[in-house]
Design an enzyme around this catalytic site. Structure first.
Site, PDB file in Angstrom:
ATOM      1  N   CYS A  16       0.851  -1.182   0.000  1.00  0.00           N
ATOM      2  CA  CYS A  16       0.000   0.000   0.000  1.00  0.00           C
ATOM      3  C   CYS A  16       0.887   1.233   0.000  1.00  0.00           C
ATOM      4  O   CYS A  16       2.099   1.130   0.144  1.00  0.00           O
ATOM      5  CB  CYS A  16      -0.914   0.023   1.225  1.00  0.00           C
ATOM      6  SG  CYS A  16      -2.204  -1.215   1.171  1.00  0.00           S
ATOM      7  N   GLY A  42      -1.235   0.544  -4.826  1.00  0.00           N
ATOM      8  CA  GLY A  42      -2.527  -0.019  -4.446  1.00  0.00           C
ATOM      9  C   GLY A  42      -3.641   0.578  -5.275  1.00  0.00           C
ATOM     10  O   GLY A  42      -3.838   1.798  -5.243  1.00  0.00           O
ATOM     11  N   ASN A 117       1.181   0.900   5.922  1.00  0.00           N
ATOM     12  CA  ASN A 117       1.763   0.095   4.849  1.00  0.00           C
ATOM     13  C   ASN A 117       2.580  -1.008   5.507  1.00  0.00           C
ATOM     14  O   ASN A 117       3.534  -0.733   6.219  1.00  0.00           O
ATOM     15  CB  ASN A 117       2.642   0.969   3.950  1.00  0.00           C
ATOM     16  CG  ASN A 117       3.467   0.175   2.946  1.00  0.00           C
ATOM     17  OD1 ASN A 117       4.547   0.600   2.566  1.00  0.00           O
ATOM     18  ND2 ASN A 117       2.976  -0.972   2.519  1.00  0.00           N
ATOM     19  N   CYS A 251      13.024  -4.094   2.587  1.00  0.00           N
ATOM     20  CA  CYS A 251      12.571  -5.031   1.555  1.00  0.00           C
ATOM     21  C   CYS A 251      13.368  -4.871   0.270  1.00  0.00           C
ATOM     22  O   CYS A 251      13.410  -3.785  -0.321  1.00  0.00           O
ATOM     23  CB  CYS A 251      11.086  -4.804   1.279  1.00  0.00           C
ATOM     24  SG  CYS A 251      10.430  -5.766  -0.097  1.00  0.00           S
ATOM     25  N   SER A 298       7.347  -2.904 -16.144  1.00  0.00           N
ATOM     26  CA  SER A 298       8.299  -3.140 -15.062  1.00  0.00           C
ATOM     27  C   SER A 298       9.615  -3.745 -15.526  1.00  0.00           C
ATOM     28  O   SER A 298      10.638  -3.598 -14.872  1.00  0.00           O
ATOM     29  CB  SER A 298       7.667  -4.041 -13.997  1.00  0.00           C
ATOM     30  OG  SER A 298       7.235  -5.263 -14.573  1.00  0.00           O
ATOM     31  N   ASP A 360      11.788  -9.990 -17.808  1.00  0.00           N
ATOM     32  CA  ASP A 360      10.692  -9.659 -16.903  1.00  0.00           C
ATOM     33  C   ASP A 360      11.249  -9.530 -15.500  1.00  0.00           C
ATOM     34  O   ASP A 360      12.388  -9.909 -15.225  1.00  0.00           O
ATOM     35  CB  ASP A 360       9.610 -10.737 -16.958  1.00  0.00           C
ATOM     36  CG  ASP A 360       8.240 -10.226 -16.513  1.00  0.00           C
ATOM     37  OD1 ASP A 360       8.154  -9.052 -16.104  1.00  0.00           O
ATOM     38  OD2 ASP A 360       7.271 -10.998 -16.575  1.00  0.00           O
ATOM     39  N   ASP A 361      10.415  -9.001 -14.576  1.00  0.00           N
ATOM     40  CA  ASP A 361      10.910  -8.750 -13.218  1.00  0.00           C
ATOM     41  C   ASP A 361      10.823  -9.962 -12.313  1.00  0.00           C
ATOM     42  O   ASP A 361      11.606 -10.093 -11.374  1.00  0.00           O
ATOM     43  CB  ASP A 361      10.145  -7.580 -12.578  1.00  0.00           C
ATOM     44  CG  ASP A 361       8.644  -7.824 -12.583  1.00  0.00           C
ATOM     45  OD1 ASP A 361       8.162  -8.583 -11.724  1.00  0.00           O
ATOM     46  OD2 ASP A 361       7.955  -7.260 -13.443  1.00  0.00           O
ATOM     47  N   CYS A 397       5.483 -14.045   1.185  1.00  0.00           N
ATOM     48  CA  CYS A 397       5.808 -12.869   1.987  1.00  0.00           C
ATOM     49  C   CYS A 397       4.726 -12.672   3.046  1.00  0.00           C
ATOM     50  O   CYS A 397       3.538 -12.817   2.765  1.00  0.00           O
ATOM     51  CB  CYS A 397       5.894 -11.619   1.102  1.00  0.00           C
ATOM     52  SG  CYS A 397       6.182 -10.093   2.040  1.00  0.00           S
ATOM     53  N   CYS A 452      15.621  -7.595   3.744  1.00  0.00           N
ATOM     54  CA  CYS A 452      14.649  -8.671   3.803  1.00  0.00           C
ATOM     55  C   CYS A 452      14.554  -9.278   2.410  1.00  0.00           C
ATOM     56  O   CYS A 452      14.059  -8.634   1.477  1.00  0.00           O
ATOM     57  CB  CYS A 452      13.273  -8.181   4.258  1.00  0.00           C
ATOM     58  SG  CYS A 452      12.061  -9.520   4.344  1.00  0.00           S
ATOM     59  N   CYS A 455      11.397 -13.737   0.477  1.00  0.00           N
ATOM     60  CA  CYS A 455      10.667 -14.355  -0.632  1.00  0.00           C
ATOM     61  C   CYS A 455      11.588 -15.173  -1.528  1.00  0.00           C
ATOM     62  O   CYS A 455      11.139 -16.071  -2.247  1.00  0.00           O
ATOM     63  CB  CYS A 455       9.924 -13.295  -1.449  1.00  0.00           C
ATOM     64  SG  CYS A 455      10.958 -11.943  -2.055  1.00  0.00           S
TER      65      CYS A 455
END
Length: 483
Positions: A16, A42, A117, A251, A298, A360-361, A397, A452, A455
């Site tokens: 968010c 968001g 957030n 992150c 992206s 791609d990401d 996550c 972090c 993931c």
């Protein structure tokens, strides 16, 4: 209603975005502009709460900022010199107006509004304890847990109560809170989710990303530090570090995908970092090809970096339409698949007969990559080599990102070769986790990670209390995290 772009269902959803301003005439107008700049974080709902020195005013709505806050009558009702705002994409739970932020409550210390957030990984456990003590919840949002913890605190001031409340939560949070006599901004001790501070003339502004400051013409001052709590009121600004000090773990995916490329994250240009990721990917996973083609939007900066490092020409082999609404009625499965081309379409004249590197990401479920590869083959591409500007996403996550259950993550179910076969690519390669750190200007320390990266690595920086409860009681209520 189904998404016009099935690719959207196979992306890690942005968390968010939060925005706050204190000391500006027409604060709600400034907040609305800031939320426009954070819309990518968001797209489900948006809200603003303002304060005019006497009363709080609120407007929350489903949908985008545009249309909900571009109306003069809405902004006029949100009067005052202070405002906070929120754009939302829920990571779990229902989509409903009662979960749209900022949340507001009348407490014994006065009015209290909060925009969040992140995700509280022990919110369900805390919620159960609060309910047993008599709390009555109006939403299924983990953010409401913060309000009840503040309400039940016996500390003398609202700021003291907020501090005590936050010492009881675990997980990730960047908050902006509006009180009767000030605006509070704070960030969890690990600094997982971003938050920056700026100046707009004499007003103080907080936002999830620096691009929101740019849009309103504010000057970036600095990032809010991990574990820092800042209060701004008529007496000026005060900064505190009330939490036990911890090693910061911001992150890593903010750099890969979430943040806008024109933002600065941790003092670094997101655009330049993504180009560096693409260059590192080219060094780690070279391939002979005719063209480098990004998956828009992206994948564009990483594809540019890959092209420049490899010497393979960069071309727009996929064209994205920016004029497609998010949803429409799709009566049949065949029509649903045709909906893909409404948003992304192959540039057939360019790719026909070519060997292409498709950048791609990320790969999540794999359905996006499968359709992209097939799109390129249908357009006449001779070979399709997928290169991914992040490591394989093998873990969910729990800090405010809408990640599927691990059982639905393609990289958690099979190796790279199996994934390549699944998406029907001639080859598939991901940047390594060490390579991603190098692109960010770091050397990864697996024993003491600087970010972090759970993931990718499965190394979660906090206790996951509710996750462990869910394993024992999967039928329990799922809270909405705030993204």
């Amino acid at each position: 209603m189904l998404t016009t772009n099935p690719f959207d269902d196979d992306k890690l959803k942005e968390e968010c975005g939060v925005f706050g301003v204190w000391g500006a005439d027409g604060a709600s107008s400034i907040a609305a502009l800031g939320l426009h700049a954070l819309q990518h974080r968001g797209q489900e709902a948006a809200g603003i709460v303002s304060h005019d020195g006497l009363s709080f005013h609120a407007h929350r709505a489903m949908g985008h900022v545009a249309g909900n806050f571009d109306q003069d009558e809405v902004i006029r009702k949100l009067s005052g010199h202070a405002a906070i705002g929120h754009v939302r994409y829920s990571t779990t739970g229902e989509t409903a107006l009662r979960n749209v932020q900022p949340l507001y409550a009348e407490l014994s210390t006065g009015g209290f509004a909060v925009a969040h957030n992140g995700n509280l990984s022990n919110a369900l456990t805390l919620r159960d304890k609060l309910i047993q003590r008599g709390s009555i919840f109006q939403s299924t949002s983990d953010t409401e847990v913060i309000i009840h913890l503040v309400a039940t605190s016996t500390k003398p001031t609202a700021v003291d109560r907020l501090t005590e409340a936050l010492k009881k939560v675990e997980g990730a949070y960047s908050l902006v809170c509006l009180l009767d006599d000030g605006l509070v901004a704070c960030r969890d001790p690990l600094g997982v989710r971003p938050l920056v501070m700026g100046k707009y003339n004499d007003a103080t502004v907080f936002a999830s990303e620096s691009v929101a400051l740019d849009v309103i013409g504010a000057r970036y001052i600095r990032d809010v530090e991990p574990g820092e709590l800042i209060i701004v009121n008529n007496d000026g600004m005060r900064s505190f570090h009330p939490f036990e000090k911890a090693k910061a773990r911001p992150c890593i995916f903010e750099h890969v995908y979430f943040s806008r490329p024109d933002s600065m994250v941790e003092g670094t240009s997101v655009y330049q970092t993504r180009k560096a990721i693409g260059a590192e990917l080219a060094r780690e996973a070279p391939v002979e090809a005719d063209l480098v083609v990004p998956v828009p939007d992206s994948g564009v900066p990483a594809a540019i970096g890959y092209s420049q490092e490899s010497g393979i020409p960069f071309e727009l082999g996929i064209i994205r339409s920016h004029y497609v609404g998010r949803t429409f009625i799709q009566p049949t499965q065949d029509i649903r698949h045709l909906g893909v081309k409404l948003k992304h379409n192959a540039n057939s004249a360019l790719v026909e007969g070519k060997s292409i590197v498709l950048v791609d990401d990320s790969v999540v479920r794999g359905t996006t990559s499968l359709r992209l590869v097939q799109m390129m083959r249908d357009a006449g591409a001779r070979e399709v080599h997928m290169r991914i500007a992040s490591p394989p996403t093998r873990y969910s996550c729990f800090y405010g990102v809408n990640t599927p259950d691990r059982a639905k993550l393609l990289a958690a179910q099979m190796g790279i070769e199996g994934m390549a076969d699944y998406i029907k690519a001639d080859s598939l390669a991901f940047i390594s986790l060490d390579g991603l750190y190098r692109a960010l200007g770091d050397k990864r320390d697996a024993a003491a990670p600087q970010r972090c990266d759970a993931c990718f690595s499965g190394d979660y920086p906090t206790t996951l209390t509710d996750r462990n409860r869910d394993k024992e009681h999967p039928e329990q209520l799922r809270l909405v995290s705030n993204d």
